[in-house]
Design an enzyme around this catalytic site. Structure first.
Site, PDB file in Angstrom:
ATOM      1  N   CYS A   1      -5.126   2.637  16.058  1.00 43.64           N
ATOM      2  CA  CYS A   1      -6.036   1.718  16.409  1.00 43.64           C
ATOM      3  C   CYS A   1      -7.008   2.274  17.551  1.00 43.64           C
ATOM      4  CB  CYS A   1      -5.197   0.390  17.139  1.00 43.64           C
ATOM      5  SG  CYS A   1      -3.939  -0.209  15.636  1.00 43.64           S
TER       6      CYS A   1
ATOM      7  N   ASN B   1      -1.539   8.141   8.163  1.00 44.99           N
ATOM      8  CA  ASN B   1      -2.185   7.083   8.100  1.00 44.99           C
ATOM      9  C   ASN B   1      -3.604   7.609   7.567  1.00 44.99           C
ATOM     10  OD1 ASN B   1      -3.748   4.484   8.626  1.00 44.99           O
ATOM     11  ND2 ASN B   1      -2.607   4.120  10.426  1.00 44.99           N
TER      12      ASN B   1
ATOM     13  N   THR C   1      -1.834   2.831  -1.628  1.00 42.06           N
ATOM     14  CA  THR C   1      -2.878   2.633  -2.529  1.00 42.06           C
ATOM     15  C   THR C   1      -2.283   2.649  -4.093  1.00 42.06           C
ATOM     16  OG1 THR C   1      -4.186   3.860  -1.004  1.00 42.06           O
ATOM     17  CG2 THR C   1      -5.190   3.474  -3.122  1.00 42.06           C
TER      18      THR C   1
HETATM   19  C1  FMN Z   1      -6.570  -1.370   2.324  1.00 40.91           C
HETATM   20  C2  FMN Z   1      -5.955  -0.520   3.310  1.00 40.91           C
HETATM   21  C3  FMN Z   1      -5.452  -1.232   4.397  1.00 40.91           C
HETATM   22  C4  FMN Z   1      -4.496  -0.639   5.293  1.00 40.91           C
HETATM   23  N1  FMN Z   1      -4.037  -1.294   6.516  1.00 40.91           N
HETATM   24  C5  FMN Z   1      -3.150  -0.635   7.202  1.00 40.91           C
HETATM   25  C6  FMN Z   1      -2.615  -1.106   8.496  1.00 40.91           C
HETATM   26  O1  FMN Z   1      -2.911  -2.355   8.710  1.00 40.91           O
HETATM   27  N2  FMN Z   1      -1.840  -0.329   8.924  1.00 40.91           N
HETATM   28  C7  FMN Z   1      -1.689   0.842   8.993  1.00 40.91           C
HETATM   29  O2  FMN Z   1      -0.739   1.499   9.756  1.00 40.91           O
HETATM   30  N3  FMN Z   1      -2.070   1.495   7.878  1.00 40.91           N
HETATM   31  C8  FMN Z   1      -2.734   0.924   7.262  1.00 40.91           C
HETATM   32  N4  FMN Z   1      -3.216   1.388   5.847  1.00 40.91           N
HETATM   33  C9  FMN Z   1      -3.011   2.946   5.657  1.00 40.91           C
HETATM   34  C10 FMN Z   1      -1.820   2.764   4.634  1.00 40.91           C
HETATM   35  O3  FMN Z   1      -0.504   2.467   5.068  1.00 40.91           O
HETATM   36  C11 FMN Z   1      -1.417   4.341   4.421  1.00 40.91           C
HETATM   37  O4  FMN Z   1      -1.059   4.980   5.460  1.00 40.91           O
HETATM   38  C12 FMN Z   1      -2.496   5.143   3.590  1.00 40.91           C
HETATM   39  O5  FMN Z   1      -3.292   4.220   2.887  1.00 40.91           O
HETATM   40  C13 FMN Z   1      -2.158   6.441   2.990  1.00 40.91           C
HETATM   41  O6  FMN Z   1      -1.084   6.286   2.043  1.00 40.91           O
HETATM   42  P1  FMN Z   1      -1.553   5.954   0.574  1.00 40.91           P
HETATM   43  O7  FMN Z   1      -2.634   7.167   0.022  1.00 40.91           O
HETATM   44  O8  FMN Z   1      -0.432   5.833  -0.411  1.00 40.91           O
HETATM   45  O9  FMN Z   1      -2.403   4.697   0.178  1.00 40.91           O
HETATM   46  C14 FMN Z   1      -4.089   0.771   5.106  1.00 40.91           C
HETATM   47  C15 FMN Z   1      -4.564   1.120   3.805  1.00 40.91           C
HETATM   48  C16 FMN Z   1      -5.500   0.570   3.116  1.00 40.91           C
HETATM   49  C17 FMN Z   1      -5.851   1.495   1.596  1.00 40.91           C
END
Ligand code: FMN
Ligand code: FAD
Ligand code: FES
Lengths: 302, 263
Positions: A130, A192, A266
């Site tokens: 953040c 992240n 995702t």
């Molecule tokens: C729509 C969306 C919202 C997300 N919100 C957060 C969040 O509030 N806090 C956080 O730490 N990561 C957040 N992320 C990141 C995911 O938790 C994760 O770290 C990232 O998407 C990579 O993993 P993935 O490829 O499996 O999605 C968000 C990701 C997406 C796509």
């Protein structure tokens, strides 16, 4: 059948599969698709001390093998979580982990303290990607000093399992990982989202309301795997791996790279029941290769 | 209403107009869950450049057969448009909060533009089943872009506008004479109390909602914000509503009362 139990610090998981924050709501949104008691844990939406409206629409752009988002941590604040959401999630038969975000060190610590009072929340995941309002919006997690300052304050305010979620938007992720370990983090999770951008050529405009957004999905997996591999070698605390996991094979790759557990983000949008399939697939993999426990494959690459 | 991930088998795929296709499908196994008008499905697209599911309105339901009316605008909808009878299609449904069917009014005015007419067929049928007379006002740029007029005519009276005057009255839906008023500001063809429903391009929906507000008519609007999850988990789809808050379109909508929106 292989033993799927694993640990993140003091937190025992029935299997290594958790959900990633911001992609699984509060778990409630997926109850029609997934028996939550079959998951190692769920990491709920990012929660901040005060309510946040997030960024304006449009917040999403599809990309090759993934998506960008700039949701901007929209949430109703920690009080709302404690009063309205906690009663609905506290009896879920899985580990419910709260993802804690903030814009100042004090906000993080206070939010963590409040979550710490909730009996059935065994852990928090600290999102240090953040922006720090006092540092011109630079993310806490992009410098070792910034990351350390948040973790130090939160560690004093929060006695249970503290997972620190690392940003991949850094030169050397192992340096940040070591800094948060030194301040008492029980585990790190990564990655992240990767900072990206989408442009609409026809309209000659930025696609996302604030221009940039975080990339997630299979497109980021190779980067995530590399970082998990490096961090697992740099720290002694457990590592939770995520980024682009779509299948059980992807999850196994993260375990081999050194992750003690994984999170799925995702992929839930494409197949809302994917988490359970990954649990089953990991079990099948272990059986097929003759491993008795998932712990036997964590970080076993030469 | 329990949401499901369901494999559907295409029973019929038919070209409609120049850019659209009507897909009818039945569950490969089991039954179709109860769907309400205005709800939508997240359809899985198996094309190389498409990652996310595509949200598509429920156009009609007849027993266990569901239909979708899809306008081919990009990679994903083109893939859907190429489906043939016998192919399978994976859907997550029913999603979202649909139209209010019980309104206490005798007549309902359903205003649609372009492919926005899609959810209005099933809505009209459900209204009729509840003793409410549906009246359609459908608009498009030109005659060729008016979709499924015959199907709508089976459900209720249909009025048409085209921007080029190639069919029906020339102009926008809000200019149609069926909405005309006498000197006292009362509509001449329609009763004083009608419920208005609208779906279509945003400028059209805004114009319809403004007209409804001027005449003190209740109005529901169906939004088409871009979505990722479709189930309320990611908050990508939000609409900033009149109260200044970002509301989740895929769960609190896609149908909203016009008074809640910034119009
Ligand atoms: C729509 C969306 C919202 C997300 N919100 C957060 C969040 O509030 N806090 C956080 O730490 N990561 C957040 N992320 C990141 C995911 O938790 C994760 O770290 C990232 O998407 C990579 O993993 P993935 O490829 O499996 O999605 C968000 C990701 C997406 C796509
Ligand atoms: C609740 C809901 C119900 C819908 N119902 C229907 C329906 O019944 N029939 C139908 O044909 N379509 C419907 N849509 C729209 C449909 O989802 C999009 O047209 C589709 O996702 C486009 O995918 P694509 O891969 O073909 O196009 P893409 O390649 O993704 O996009 C093509 C072009 O359209 C633009 N675009 C895509 N989606 C949107 C959007 N949501 N808002 C604004 N611009 C957009 C893109 O920027 C691009 O310029 C609905 C949308 C929602 C949210
Ligand atoms: S599309 Fe994810 S919350 Fe609406």
């Amino acid at each position: 059948m292989a033993d799927l139990k694993t640990n993140i610090g003091g937190l025992e998981l029935r299997n290594p599969v958790m959900t990633a924050s911001g992609t699984f709501g509060y778990g409630l949104e997926f109850e029609d698709f997934v028996d939550l008691s079959r998951l190692g844990g769920i990491v709920v939406k990012g929660t901040t001390l005060n309510p946040r409206e997030g960024n304006p629409y449009p917040r999403m752009a599809e990309t090759a093998g993934g998506m960008l988002n700039c949701v901007g941590l929209q949430n109703k604040g920690v009080d709302y979580f404690c009063e309205q959401i906690y009663p609905r999630v506290k009896d879920m038969d899985t580990n419910v982990v709260v993802n804690v975000s903030g814009s100042s060190v004090e906000d993080y610590a206070e939010c963590a303290r409040r979550i710490g009072e909730l009996e059935n929340i065994p852990a928090i995941e600290l999102n240090i990607s953040c922006p720090n309002v006092r540092q011109g919006g630079m993310a806490f997690g992009v410098t070792a000093a910034g990351a350390a300052s948040v973790v130090k304050a939160v560690r004093q305010a929060y006695p249970k399992t503290l997972i620190v979620k690392l940003s991949p938007n850094v030169t050397d992720v192992t340096e940040i990982a070591r800094a948060v370990e030194a301040e008492g983090a029980d585990a790190v999770s990564l990655i992240n989202t990767l900072m990206g951008m989408a442009i609409d050529a026809e309209r000659r405009r930025k696609v996302l309301s604030i221009g940039t957004g975080g990339l997630s999905g299979p497109a980021v997996k190779p980067v995530a795997l590399r970082m998990v591999y490096q961090v697992a070698r740099a720290v002694k605390i457990p590592v939770v791996g995520l980024g682009g996991i779509m299948t059980a094979t992807d999850a196994v790759e993260f375990l081999l790279a050194g992750a003690s557990a994984v999170e799925i983000g995702t992929a839930n949008f494409i197949d809302p029941s994917v988490t359970v399939k990954v649990v089953e697939g990991i079990e099948a993999y272990l059986d097929r290769h003759g491993f008795r426990s998932v712990k036997d494959i964590i970080g076993i690459l030469d | 209403m329990k949401k499901q991930i369901l494999d559907l088998r295409i029973t019929r795929a038919e070209e409609v107009g120049a850019q659209c296709v009507l897909l009818k499908a039945k569950p490969v196994e089991g039954r179709l869950p109860v769907c309400c008008p205005g709800q939508f499905a997240q359809l899985r697209v198996d094309a190389p450049d498409v990652f996310l599911r595509r949200p598509i309105s429920i156009h009609d339901v007849e027993g266990d057969e569901i239909s979708f009316l899809v306008q081919m605008v990009g990679e994903g909808t083109q893939w859907l448009g190429a489906l043939q009878a016998g192919d399978t299609l994976n859907a997550v449904l029913p999603l979202g909060h649909g139209f209010t069917v019980q309104t206490g009014n005798e007549v309902a005015l359903l205003v649609g533009g372009g492919v926005g007419v899609a959810p209005l067929l099933y809505l009209g049928k459900q209204l009729k089943a509840n003793g409410i007379r549906p009246v359609y006002l459908l608009g498009a740029r030109t005659k060729e872009l008016l979709l499924r007029l015959d199907a709508f005519r089976e459900v209720g009276e249909v009025f048409v506008t085209t921007e080029d005057g190639s069919m029906g009255e020339k102009g926008f839906v809000t200019q149609h004479s069926v909405l005309g008023c006498n000197e006292n500001g009362e509509m001449e063809t329609l009763p004083a109390r009608v419920m208005v429903y609208t779906c279509g391009p945003k400028p059209m929906m805004n114009a319809v909602a403004r007209l409804a507000r001027e005449r003190n008519l209740p109005c529901e609007v169906s939004l088409e914000n871009r979505m990722a999850c479709g189930v309320g988990a990611c908050l990508c789809c939000v609409e900033e509503t009149a109260d200044g808050h970002n509301r989740c379109v895929c769960t609190e909508g896609p149908v909203f009362d016009a008074s809640e929106l910034k119009i």
